[in-house]
Design a protein around this motif. Structure first.
Motif, PDB file in Angstrom:
ATOM      1  N   ARG A   1       0.836  -1.202   0.000  1.00 44.57           N
ATOM      2  CA  ARG A   1       0.000   0.000   0.000  1.00 44.57           C
ATOM      3  C   ARG A   1       0.874   1.257   0.000  1.00 44.57           C
ATOM      4  NH1 ARG A   1      -5.286  -0.068   0.188  1.00 44.57           N
ATOM      5  NH2 ARG A   1      -6.426  -1.971   0.726  1.00 44.57           N
TER       6      ARG A   1
ATOM      7  N   ALA B   1       0.544   4.135   1.295  1.00 47.60           N
ATOM      8  CA  ALA B   1       0.726   4.844   2.568  1.00 47.60           C
ATOM      9  C   ALA B   1       1.961   4.337   3.311  1.00 47.60           C
ATOM     10  CB  ALA B   1      -0.511   4.692   3.447  1.00 47.60           C
ATOM     11  N   SER B   2       2.330   3.082   3.089  1.00 49.53           N
ATOM     12  CA  SER B   2       3.559   2.533   3.661  1.00 49.53           C
ATOM     13  C   SER B   2       4.728   2.651   2.690  1.00 49.53           C
ATOM     14  CB  SER B   2       3.373   1.061   4.043  1.00 49.53           C
ATOM     15  OG  SER B   2       2.408   0.897   5.046  1.00 49.53           O
TER      16      SER B   2
ATOM     17  N   SER C   1       6.167   6.195   2.351  1.00 50.72           N
ATOM     18  CA  SER C   1       6.397   6.965   3.577  1.00 50.72           C
ATOM     19  C   SER C   1       7.489   6.352   4.437  1.00 50.72           C
ATOM     20  CB  SER C   1       5.100   7.041   4.396  1.00 50.72           C
ATOM     21  OG  SER C   1       4.774   5.755   4.915  1.00 50.72           O
TER      22      SER C   1
ATOM     23  N   PRO D   1       3.439   5.812   7.972  1.00 50.71           N
ATOM     24  CA  PRO D   1       2.243   6.391   7.347  1.00 50.71           C
ATOM     25  C   PRO D   1       1.792   7.671   8.035  1.00 50.71           C
ATOM     26  CG  PRO D   1       1.995   4.028   7.640  1.00 50.71           C
ATOM     27  CD  PRO D   1       3.224   4.424   8.389  1.00 50.71           C
TER      28      PRO D   1
ATOM     29  N   ASP E   1      -1.342  10.701   7.577  1.00 54.27           N
ATOM     30  CA  ASP E   1      -2.565  11.060   6.866  1.00 54.27           C
ATOM     31  C   ASP E   1      -2.382  12.292   5.989  1.00 54.27           C
ATOM     32  OD1 ASP E   1      -3.887   8.937   7.926  1.00 54.27           O
ATOM     33  OD2 ASP E   1      -5.140  10.103   9.322  1.00 54.27           O
TER      34      ASP E   1
ATOM     35  N   ALA F   1      -0.608  11.351   2.911  1.00 54.51           N
ATOM     36  CA  ALA F   1      -1.506  10.600   2.033  1.00 54.51           C
ATOM     37  C   ALA F   1      -2.393  11.541   1.226  1.00 54.51           C
ATOM     38  CB  ALA F   1      -2.365   9.640   2.857  1.00 54.51           C
TER      39      ALA F   1
ATOM     40  N   GLU G   1      -7.230   3.084  -0.340  1.00 59.24           N
ATOM     41  CA  GLU G   1      -6.360   4.258  -0.476  1.00 59.24           C
ATOM     42  C   GLU G   1      -7.061   5.494   0.049  1.00 59.24           C
ATOM     43  OE1 GLU G   1      -4.672   5.028  -4.372  1.00 59.24           O
ATOM     44  OE2 GLU G   1      -4.074   2.929  -4.529  1.00 59.24           O
TER      45      GLU G   1
ATOM     46  N   GLY H   1      -6.404   5.992   3.563  1.00 58.87           N
ATOM     47  CA  GLY H   1      -5.017   6.116   3.995  1.00 58.87           C
ATOM     48  C   GLY H   1      -4.479   4.849   4.629  1.00 58.87           C
TER      49      GLY H   1
ATOM     50  N   ALA I   1      -2.448   1.700   5.641  1.00 57.58           N
ATOM     51  CA  ALA I   1      -1.075   1.238   5.491  1.00 57.58           C
ATOM     52  C   ALA I   1      -1.069  -0.252   5.170  1.00 57.58           C
ATOM     53  CB  ALA I   1      -0.287   1.511   6.775  1.00 57.58           C
TER      54      ALA I   1
ATOM     55  N   GLN J   1      -9.282   3.524  11.262  1.00 59.95           N
ATOM     56  CA  GLN J   1      -9.414   4.228   9.981  1.00 59.95           C
ATOM     57  C   GLN J   1     -10.634   3.753   9.190  1.00 59.95           C
ATOM     58  OE1 GLN J   1      -5.206   3.012   9.028  1.00 59.95           O
ATOM     59  NE2 GLN J   1      -5.118   5.089   8.200  1.00 59.95           N
TER      60      GLN J   1
ATOM     61  N   VAL K   1      -8.880  11.386   5.788  1.00 59.82           N
ATOM     62  CA  VAL K   1      -8.373  11.171   4.433  1.00 59.82           C
ATOM     63  C   VAL K   1      -9.535  10.912   3.480  1.00 59.82           C
ATOM     64  CG1 VAL K   1      -6.887   9.732   2.987  1.00 59.82           C
ATOM     65  CG2 VAL K   1      -6.187  10.278   5.326  1.00 59.82           C
TER      66      VAL K   1
END
Length: 546
Positions: free
Chosen positions: A337, A339-340, A343, A347, A349, A352, A372, A375, A377, A434, A446
């Motif tokens: 993903r 977000a990971s 970053s 992760p 936000d 993202a 996605e 956000g 991870a 999330q 997000v």
């Protein structure tokens, strides 16, 4: 009366749904078609134009649907054909187009075609797959490698020959040099067009044809990330793939697909391109309005999140594209993903949101992968939880694709509200805060940023149809213009933690009047003083340029 736009796909935003992990309606632990149908209002509320469904066809599920045993039926774990019809009708009533995956390069080894092909050297389907004799010493016909590791050839004791498999050995490659195979696959596409689908995502669209002389691939001088299976721990990366894919015969086949699509107005195709020259191939496959409508590659699905890389990728494709059209994605069911991945596994936000704004303002269509918009991870799984054969083979250096395929968290309750049964993959505990339910009520989430920015995008046709010109970049910052006729909108994104200030007139052809445009309140905004653009950490700016 609403007149359908035949070019809806051009600049359209497509939301990818991985059926196994979207929503389970019958509590067997696996997502299904009725589950998707029941949640389509959520997808429509985001403001996307279409959904892309990963495979739901009959399959032994050794590669979770990408090993098809019947192209024209629904696997019982997902429902029945009437469930698909209901999904189509519901999506269309909500204004959503429906694109479905087509895995044409290979079938399952349990497909009836393969059952017949392997019986003898002279049966009616004897050459529907890529068969070859062993070398005199019994070894494989050539040096081609499988994306999933090891040789791309598997010995079959019934025919006493090898068959080609670019992926799992349970996924034999079809022989596209046989016109009967091509005709059968065209019938498959038309079967689904007649059921009302609006387009196809063509899996491994550059793999269809192979070199008939079975020439060895040369070694790759340098291992560069960016293609399917290209990682230093995978021997697939050691070769330059000149003969096992991306052959010139692919072009006439893509033209035939386009001719079929043109008989069904308002439909589209998006091809997945994974090769050593992916941007060149993307351009070639989409030019001339007689092949694919659009393509995407793995160039933005790598670990390289630098804005230098993004600019180089965009300018390379723009210089080669002509009248072709790209599609961009920064996440899907095959990679960690974003977000990971982008970053450094930290992760954030706000970061993202910045990546989202960048993706949605680049030139081209967009694919968003489920989760996605939350956000999410990459989920961390134990080896015992893995089901992906790719990850099981390369563990622990490569953990496979399960971490991006875990079920979508609808609530923060047990199993994320995905199912009342034990899910086929565990719902990550870290994903529960999330969840869609929680983010929906949080103005700064997000998810709300995605929804608001998609709404803003629809009011800025320059983001959908306009030209693109890059003004400035460094490792973390990218500034560019989107222009449609006399409308010029500047986009500035800072994906890093260090604030920057940029004197925009240093990068414009002539001094201009620049006015910052308002962003939704949940997006971190930059500031403007004259032509001095200031971007704080993880921030975005849109500005009108006159």
């Amino acid at each position: 009366m609403i007149v359908d736009n035949p070019n809806w796909w051009r600049g359209g935003v497509i939301y990818q749904i991985y059926p196994r992990s979207f929503f389970d309606s019958n509590n067997d632990g696996i997502g299904d078609l009725p589950g998707i149908t029941s949640k389509l209002e959520y997808v429509a509320s985001l403001g996307v134009d279409a959904i892309w469904l990963s495979p739901f066809f009959t399959s032994p599920m050794k590669d979770f649907g990408y090993d098809v045993s019947d192209y024209c039926d629904v696997d019982p774990i997902f429902g029945v054909l009437s469930d698909f019809d209901n999904l189509i009708n519901k999506a269309h009533s909500l204004g959503l187009k429906v694109i479905i995956d087509q895995v044409l390069n290979h079938t399952s080894d349990q497909h009836l075609w393969f059952d017949e092909s392997r019986k003898s050297h002279d049966n009616p389907k004897h050459d529907w797959y890529v068969w070859a004799d062993a070398k005199p010493d019994g070894t494989a016909p050539n040096n081609w490698m499988s994306v999933f590791g090891g040789p791309a050839w598997h010995w079959d004791s019934r025919r006493c020959q090898y068959y080609l498999h670019n992926f799992l050995d349970s996924q034999p490659d079809l022989n596209f040099h046989n016109p009967d195979v091509v005709n059968a696959l065209m019938d498959v596409l038309e079967f689904w067009l007649k059921r009302g689908v609006d387009g196809f995502r063509l899996d491994t669209a550059n793999f269809f044809y192979h070199d008939t002389e079975l020439k060895d691939n040369p070694p790759r001088e340098e291992i560069l990330e960016g293609g399917i299976g290209v990682r230093p721990d995978n021997p697939y990366a050691f070769q330059l793939h000149l003969y096992d894919k991306s052959q010139p015969e692919n072009i006439p086949f893509l033209k035939r697909i386009r001719a079929l699509m043109d008989r069904y107005p308002n439909t589209t195709t998006v091809g997945e391109v994974g090769c050593d020259f992916s941007l060149k191939t993307m351009a070639q496959y989409t030019q001339g309005n007689d092949k694919l409508h659009m393509c995407y590659s793995f160039d933005l699905l790598t670990q390289d999140s630098s804005m230098n890389h993004v600019r180089t990728t965009m300018e390379t494709i723009e210089n080669a594209l002509g009248d072709g059209w790209p599609c961009w994605t920064i996440g899907n069911h095959d990679v960690n993903r974003v977000a990971s991945r982008w970053s450094e596994n930290k992760p954030n936000d706000e970061q993202a949101k910045v990546y989202m704004a960048m993706l949605l303002t680049l030139r081209g269509s967009v694919c968003l992968y489920q989760g996605e918009e939350l956000g999410l991870a990459e989920a961390e799984l134990e080896f015992e939880d893995l089901v992906d054969p790719y990850g099981i083979t390369f563990w622990p250096e490569f953990k496979g694709r399960d971490g991006c395929r875990t079920p979508l968290p609808w609530t923060d309750e047990t199993n994320g509200g995905f199912s009342q049964a034990k899910p086929w993959l565990p719902v990550a505990e870290s994903h529960l805060p999330q969840s869609i339910q929680i983010q929906k009520s949080d103005p700064s989430s997000v998810m709300n940023a995605y929804s608001d920015f998609l709404s803003l995008r629809k009011n800025h046709p320059e983001f959908i149809e306009g030209e693109i010109e890059f003004l400035y970049n460094d490792d973390k910052v990218l500034v560019y213009l989107r222009t449609l006729e006399k409308v010029k909108t500047l986009v500035g994104v800072n994906t890093g933690e260090t604030p920057v200030s940029i004197q925009l007139n240093d990068y414009l052809d002539k001094p201009a009047k620049i006015e910052l445009l308002p962003l939704p309140l949940n997006l971190p905004s930059g500031t403007l003083n004259g032509s001095q653009l200031s971007l704080g950490k993880f921030s975005i700016a849109l500005a009108s340029v006159r």
